[in-house]
Enzyme design. Structure first.
Site, PDB file in Angstrom:
ATOM      1  N   PRO A  97      -5.990   8.764  14.489  1.00 45.55           N
ATOM      2  CA  PRO A  97      -6.314   9.416  13.218  1.00 45.55           C
ATOM      3  C   PRO A  97      -5.170  10.234  12.601  1.00 45.55           C
TER       4      PRO A  97
ATOM      5  N   ARG B 273      -3.968 -10.385  -1.533  1.00 43.82           N
ATOM      6  CA  ARG B 273      -4.817 -11.544  -1.247  1.00 43.82           C
ATOM      7  C   ARG B 273      -4.334 -12.767  -2.002  1.00 43.82           C
TER       8      ARG B 273
ATOM      9  N   GLY C 244       0.830  -1.208   0.000  1.00 43.50           N
ATOM     10  CA  GLY C 244       0.000   0.000   0.000  1.00 43.50           C
ATOM     11  C   GLY C 244       0.861   1.254   0.000  1.00 43.50           C
TER      12      GLY C 244
ATOM     13  N   GLY D 140      -1.363   7.587   0.699  1.00 47.75           N
ATOM     14  CA  GLY D 140      -1.587   7.821   2.133  1.00 47.75           C
ATOM     15  C   GLY D 140      -0.379   7.620   3.026  1.00 47.75           C
TER      16      GLY D 140
ATOM     17  N   TYR E   6      -8.053   0.364  17.684  1.00 45.23           N
ATOM     18  CA  TYR E   6      -9.191  -0.530  17.950  1.00 45.23           C
ATOM     19  C   TYR E   6      -8.836  -2.001  17.719  1.00 45.23           C
TER      20      TYR E   6
ATOM     21  N   LYS F 212      -7.584  -6.508  12.294  1.00 39.28           N
ATOM     22  CA  LYS F 212      -6.421  -5.844  12.905  1.00 39.28           C
ATOM     23  C   LYS F 212      -6.040  -6.537  14.214  1.00 39.28           C
TER      24      LYS F 212
ATOM     25  N   ARG G 297     -13.633   7.086   3.208  1.00 34.83           N
ATOM     26  CA  ARG G 297     -14.428   5.886   3.500  1.00 34.83           C
ATOM     27  C   ARG G 297     -14.997   5.884   4.912  1.00 34.83           C
TER      28      ARG G 297
HETATM   29  C1  HXC Z   1     -21.525  -1.863   3.407  1.00 34.12           C
HETATM   30  C2  HXC Z   1     -20.242  -2.434   1.586  1.00 34.12           C
HETATM   31  C3  HXC Z   1     -19.663  -1.139   1.551  1.00 34.12           C
HETATM   32  C4  HXC Z   1     -20.098  -0.193   2.532  1.00 34.12           C
HETATM   33  C5  HXC Z   1     -18.813  -2.301  -0.075  1.00 34.12           C
HETATM   34  N1  HXC Z   1     -19.674  -3.106   0.571  1.00 34.12           N
HETATM   35  N2  HXC Z   1     -18.786  -1.084   0.509  1.00 34.12           N
HETATM   36  N3  HXC Z   1     -21.157  -2.794   2.503  1.00 34.12           N
HETATM   37  N4  HXC Z   1     -21.013  -0.602   3.442  1.00 34.12           N
HETATM   38  N5  HXC Z   1     -19.606   1.051   2.586  1.00 34.12           N
HETATM   39  C6  HXC Z   1     -19.993  -4.491   0.249  1.00 34.12           C
HETATM   40  C7  HXC Z   1     -20.580  -4.639  -1.125  1.00 34.12           C
HETATM   41  O1  HXC Z   1     -21.981  -4.387  -1.116  1.00 34.12           O
HETATM   42  C8  HXC Z   1     -20.257  -6.091  -1.460  1.00 34.12           C
HETATM   43  O2  HXC Z   1     -21.143  -6.986  -0.854  1.00 34.12           O
HETATM   44  C9  HXC Z   1     -18.923  -6.303  -0.767  1.00 34.12           C
HETATM   45  O3  HXC Z   1     -18.801  -5.276   0.210  1.00 34.12           O
HETATM   46  C10 HXC Z   1     -17.763  -6.172  -1.747  1.00 34.12           C
HETATM   47  O4  HXC Z   1     -18.012  -5.035  -2.526  1.00 34.12           O
HETATM   48  P1  HXC Z   1     -17.053  -4.545  -3.660  1.00 34.12           P
HETATM   49  O5  HXC Z   1     -17.848  -3.666  -4.567  1.00 34.12           O
HETATM   50  O6  HXC Z   1     -16.286  -5.685  -4.217  1.00 34.12           O
HETATM   51  O7  HXC Z   1     -16.081  -3.694  -2.802  1.00 34.12           O
HETATM   52  P2  HXC Z   1     -15.525  -2.328  -3.181  1.00 34.12           P
HETATM   53  O8  HXC Z   1     -16.454  -1.269  -2.664  1.00 34.12           O
HETATM   54  O9  HXC Z   1     -15.128  -2.302  -4.620  1.00 34.12           O
HETATM   55  O10 HXC Z   1     -14.223  -2.352  -2.349  1.00 34.12           O
HETATM   56  C11 HXC Z   1     -14.237  -2.196  -0.947  1.00 34.12           C
HETATM   57  C12 HXC Z   1     -12.784  -2.034  -0.554  1.00 34.12           C
HETATM   58  C13 HXC Z   1     -12.263  -0.789  -1.257  1.00 34.12           C
HETATM   59  C14 HXC Z   1     -12.053  -3.288  -1.045  1.00 34.12           C
HETATM   60  C15 HXC Z   1     -12.662  -1.981   0.948  1.00 34.12           C
HETATM   61  O11 HXC Z   1     -12.848   0.366  -0.709  1.00 34.12           O
HETATM   62  C16 HXC Z   1     -10.777  -0.708  -1.229  1.00 34.12           C
HETATM   63  O12 HXC Z   1     -10.107  -1.215  -2.116  1.00 34.12           O
HETATM   64  N6  HXC Z   1     -10.217  -0.072  -0.232  1.00 34.12           N
HETATM   65  C17 HXC Z   1      -8.751   0.044  -0.096  1.00 34.12           C
HETATM   66  C18 HXC Z   1      -8.390   1.305   0.544  1.00 34.12           C
HETATM   67  C19 HXC Z   1      -9.032   1.553   1.913  1.00 34.12           C
HETATM   68  O13 HXC Z   1     -10.119   1.028   2.206  1.00 34.12           O
HETATM   69  N7  HXC Z   1      -8.368   2.407   2.686  1.00 34.12           N
HETATM   70  C20 HXC Z   1      -8.831   2.755   3.998  1.00 34.12           C
HETATM   71  C21 HXC Z   1      -7.989   2.114   5.025  1.00 34.12           C
HETATM   72  S1  HXC Z   1      -8.331   3.058   6.433  1.00 34.12           S
HETATM   73  P3  HXC Z   1     -22.365  -7.682  -1.705  1.00 34.12           P
HETATM   74  O14 HXC Z   1     -22.989  -8.602  -0.723  1.00 34.12           O
HETATM   75  O15 HXC Z   1     -23.246  -6.541  -2.128  1.00 34.12           O
HETATM   76  O16 HXC Z   1     -21.692  -8.366  -2.855  1.00 34.12           O
HETATM   77  C22 HXC Z   1      -8.207   2.253   7.827  1.00 34.12           C
HETATM   78  C23 HXC Z   1      -8.246   3.209   9.007  1.00 34.12           C
HETATM   79  C24 HXC Z   1      -8.358   2.576  10.316  1.00 34.12           C
HETATM   80  O17 HXC Z   1      -8.105   1.069   7.889  1.00 34.12           O
HETATM   81  C25 HXC Z   1      -8.430   3.485  11.517  1.00 34.12           C
HETATM   82  C26 HXC Z   1      -8.820   4.913  11.442  1.00 34.12           C
HETATM   83  C27 HXC Z   1      -8.695   5.662  12.743  1.00 34.12           C
HETATM   84  P1  NAP Z   2      -5.045   4.260   1.996  1.00 34.97           P
HETATM   85  O1  NAP Z   2      -4.302   5.424   1.405  1.00 34.97           O
HETATM   86  O2  NAP Z   2      -6.372   3.912   1.454  1.00 34.97           O
HETATM   87  O3  NAP Z   2      -4.071   3.012   1.944  1.00 34.97           O
HETATM   88  C1  NAP Z   2      -4.469   1.701   1.709  1.00 34.97           C
HETATM   89  C2  NAP Z   2      -3.520   1.106   0.688  1.00 34.97           C
HETATM   90  O4  NAP Z   2      -3.732  -0.314   0.631  1.00 34.97           O
HETATM   91  C3  NAP Z   2      -3.728   1.643  -0.715  1.00 34.97           C
HETATM   92  O5  NAP Z   2      -2.498   2.107  -1.217  1.00 34.97           O
HETATM   93  C4  NAP Z   2      -4.221   0.445  -1.515  1.00 34.97           C
HETATM   94  O6  NAP Z   2      -3.702   0.487  -2.837  1.00 34.97           O
HETATM   95  C5  NAP Z   2      -3.644  -0.714  -0.714  1.00 34.97           C
HETATM   96  N1  NAP Z   2      -4.425  -1.937  -0.895  1.00 34.97           N
HETATM   97  C6  NAP Z   2      -5.736  -2.126  -0.628  1.00 34.97           C
HETATM   98  N2  NAP Z   2      -6.119  -3.362  -0.969  1.00 34.97           N
HETATM   99  C7  NAP Z   2      -5.014  -3.984  -1.422  1.00 34.97           C
HETATM  100  C8  NAP Z   2      -4.770  -5.294  -1.927  1.00 34.97           C
HETATM  101  N3  NAP Z   2      -5.724  -6.204  -2.006  1.00 34.97           N
HETATM  102  N4  NAP Z   2      -3.505  -5.601  -2.322  1.00 34.97           N
HETATM  103  C9  NAP Z   2      -2.510  -4.684  -2.249  1.00 34.97           C
HETATM  104  N5  NAP Z   2      -2.698  -3.449  -1.769  1.00 34.97           N
HETATM  105  C10 NAP Z   2      -3.928  -3.094  -1.377  1.00 34.97           C
HETATM  106  O7  NAP Z   2      -5.263   4.490   3.568  1.00 34.97           O
HETATM  107  P2  NAP Z   2      -4.263   4.947   4.741  1.00 34.97           P
HETATM  108  O8  NAP Z   2      -5.049   5.821   5.634  1.00 34.97           O
HETATM  109  O9  NAP Z   2      -2.971   5.422   4.202  1.00 34.97           O
HETATM  110  O10 NAP Z   2      -4.052   3.568   5.535  1.00 34.97           O
HETATM  111  C11 NAP Z   2      -2.794   2.929   5.593  1.00 34.97           C
HETATM  112  C12 NAP Z   2      -2.738   2.008   6.805  1.00 34.97           C
HETATM  113  O11 NAP Z   2      -2.843   2.748   8.007  1.00 34.97           O
HETATM  114  C13 NAP Z   2      -3.851   0.960   6.855  1.00 34.97           C
HETATM  115  O12 NAP Z   2      -3.340  -0.240   7.390  1.00 34.97           O
HETATM  116  C14 NAP Z   2      -4.818   1.568   7.839  1.00 34.97           C
HETATM  117  O13 NAP Z   2      -5.634   0.590   8.464  1.00 34.97           O
HETATM  118  C15 NAP Z   2      -3.848   2.192   8.812  1.00 34.97           C
HETATM  119  N6  NAP Z   2      -4.421   3.230   9.654  1.00 34.97           N
HETATM  120  C16 NAP Z   2      -4.757   4.423   9.104  1.00 34.97           C
HETATM  121  C17 NAP Z   2      -5.223   5.415   9.937  1.00 34.97           C
HETATM  122  C18 NAP Z   2      -5.579   6.771   9.414  1.00 34.97           C
HETATM  123  O14 NAP Z   2      -6.067   7.588  10.194  1.00 34.97           O
HETATM  124  N7  NAP Z   2      -5.321   7.082   8.157  1.00 34.97           N
HETATM  125  C19 NAP Z   2      -5.379   5.171  11.305  1.00 34.97           C
HETATM  126  C20 NAP Z   2      -5.041   3.924  11.808  1.00 34.97           C
HETATM  127  C21 NAP Z   2      -4.533   2.965  10.976  1.00 34.97           C
HETATM  128  P3  NAP Z   2      -4.483  -0.135  -4.104  1.00 34.97           P
HETATM  129  O15 NAP Z   2      -5.900   0.299  -3.994  1.00 34.97           O
HETATM  130  O16 NAP Z   2      -3.731   0.415  -5.268  1.00 34.97           O
HETATM  131  O17 NAP Z   2      -4.320  -1.621  -4.013  1.00 34.97           O
END
Ligand code: HXC
Ligand code: NAP
Length: 286
Positions: free
Chosen positions: A195, A72, A19, A23, A152, A167, A204
């Site tokens: 955060p 994955r 990743g 970010g 969390y 996590k 998201r």
């Molecule tokens: C409920 C949801 C949903 C939502 C998708 N789904 N989004 N359900 N609420 N907001 C459901 C769909 O309906 C589907 O189920 C299933 O999940 C898979 O959907 P996809 O369309 O395949 O998923 P998609 O929306 O394309 O991808 C979801 C994702 C994507 C893989 C999580 O957003 C992604 O690639 N994210 C990577 C980056 C990321 O998330 N970064 C944030 C990390 S932050 P059904 O049953 O309808 O098929 C983080 C911070 C932690 O971890 C702490 C902060 C303090």
């Molecule tokens: P982000 O920018 O959305 O980073 C997530 C990264 O994961 C993206 O670069 C994404 O790239 C990659 N990724 C997602 N699915 C993947 C897959 N299947 N294979 C390979 N790569 C994949 O969010 P971020 O805030 O920087 O988060 C980074 C880390 O910090 C995460 O572990 C998050 O849980 C943690 N964290 C963040 C916060 C915060 O406040 N931001 C707080 C606590 C913890 P692609 O989509 O190109 O694959």
């Protein structure tokens, strides 16, 4: 908000950041590269990785190798490790940072929604740990894992249950392997950030006006969110040889946020001084 370690602290090391195109992964990777390492960034979207690699490399003057990989898929991870070794000779550390997350009441989630988050966060991380760990053990080479969790992972949290479960699993793996693989000179540590604003997390987890309504800075004792360089400093230290004796630790970097929510009387902060004065008068029987 400046870099903390000495110039060249990571010279001769090769570090893979999952990743690393966006970010926090981009922020940490940029600093690791500035400190002299060969950086490998791996995630799914190649155009983003290539742009980030060019940006980091032009700033640090060091090589950055972007490799497309879905964590994955175990074979894609093995291929990242092979390519990194072909290019740089060896791999010294893996920063497991990639994640997927969204916010939702749990009863609204389908099992596929649960899968999509757990597969990226937990399965993706154990895939990388297994592939890199086996490789280091086979080659009798030392290695370092640094796993990004969140606070969390140990408190749990409503509305992000798949992420919390995943996590927590990573944290358990970090502590388990810190002991089991220490004999192979493989260290495992974790960082639990509070955060830190990023496009990926904020769009998201705090969509629309939620960012304003639930402004995290208001819940943080230090009154602000984290700066990316602060996290990068901690990550660089835990990946460097300066932390050679730290193993199995999770370091929280959240401005005091989770403890504020946990302490029974912490909300008493809202009590103004004049009420404390009145309470003191009462206590003294006046
Ligand atoms: C409920 C949801 C949903 C939502 C998708 N789904 N989004 N359900 N609420 N907001 C459901 C769909 O309906 C589907 O189920 C299933 O999940 C898979 O959907 P996809 O369309 O395949 O998923 P998609 O929306 O394309 O991808 C979801 C994702 C994507 C893989 C999580 O957003 C992604 O690639 N994210 C990577 C980056 C990321 O998330 N970064 C944030 C990390 S932050 P059904 O049953 O309808 O098929 C983080 C911070 C932690 O971890 C702490 C902060 C303090
Ligand atoms: P982000 O920018 O959305 O980073 C997530 C990264 O994961 C993206 O670069 C994404 O790239 C990659 N990724 C997602 N699915 C993947 C897959 N299947 N294979 C390979 N790569 C994949 O969010 P971020 O805030 O920087 O988060 C980074 C880390 O910090 C995460 O572990 C998050 O849980 C943690 N964290 C963040 C916060 C915060 O406040 N931001 C707080 C606590 C913890 P692609 O989509 O190109 O694959």
């Amino acid at each position: 908000m400046q870099g903390m370690l000495k110039e060249g602290s990571l010279n001769d090391k090769t570090i893979i950041v999952t990743g690393g195109g966006t970010g926090l992964g981009k922020g940490m990777g940029g600093y690791l590269s500035e400190l002299g390492c060969n950086l490998v960034i791996a995630s799914r979207r190649m155009e983003i990785l290539e742009a980030t690699a060019a940006e980091i490399s032009s700033k640090s003057g060091n090589e950055v190798l972007p490799i497309s990989c879905d964590i994955r898929k175990y074979d894609e991870i093995e291929s990242v490790i092979r390519s990194a070794e072909e290019k740089f000779g060896k791999v010294d550390a893996v920063l497991n940072n990639a994640a997927g997350n969204f916010i939702s009441p749990t009863e609204r989630l389908s099992h596929r929604a649960f899968d999509v988050v757990v597969d990226i966060v937990l399965k993706g991380t154990y895939n990388f740990i297994l592939a890199a760990g086996k490789n280091w053990i086979d080659k009798k080479q030392a290695g370092t894992f640094l796993n990004i969790v969140t606070t969390y992972a140990f408190t749990g949290s409503g509305y992000v249950v798949p992420s919390a479960a995943a996590k927590a699993g990573i944290l358990a793996m970090t502590r388990s392997l810190a002991v089991e693989w220490a004999k192979y000179k493989i260290r495992s540590n974790a960082i639990a950030p509070g955060p830190f604003p990023t496009e990926g997390a904020w769009s998201r987890l705090l969509p629309g006006d939620l960012a304003e309504k639930f402004d995290p800075a208001k819940r943080i004792p230090l009154g602000r969110v984290g700066e990316h360089q602060e996290l990068a400093n901690l990550a660089a230290y835990l990946l460097s040889d300066y932390s050679a004796y730290i193993n199995g630790e999770v370091v929280t970097i959240d401005g005091g946020e989770w403890l504020r929510g946990a302490g029974e009387f912490n909300d008493f902060e809202q009590i103004p001084d004049n009420l404390w004065d009145a309470y003191e008068q009462m206590r003294k029987g006046k």
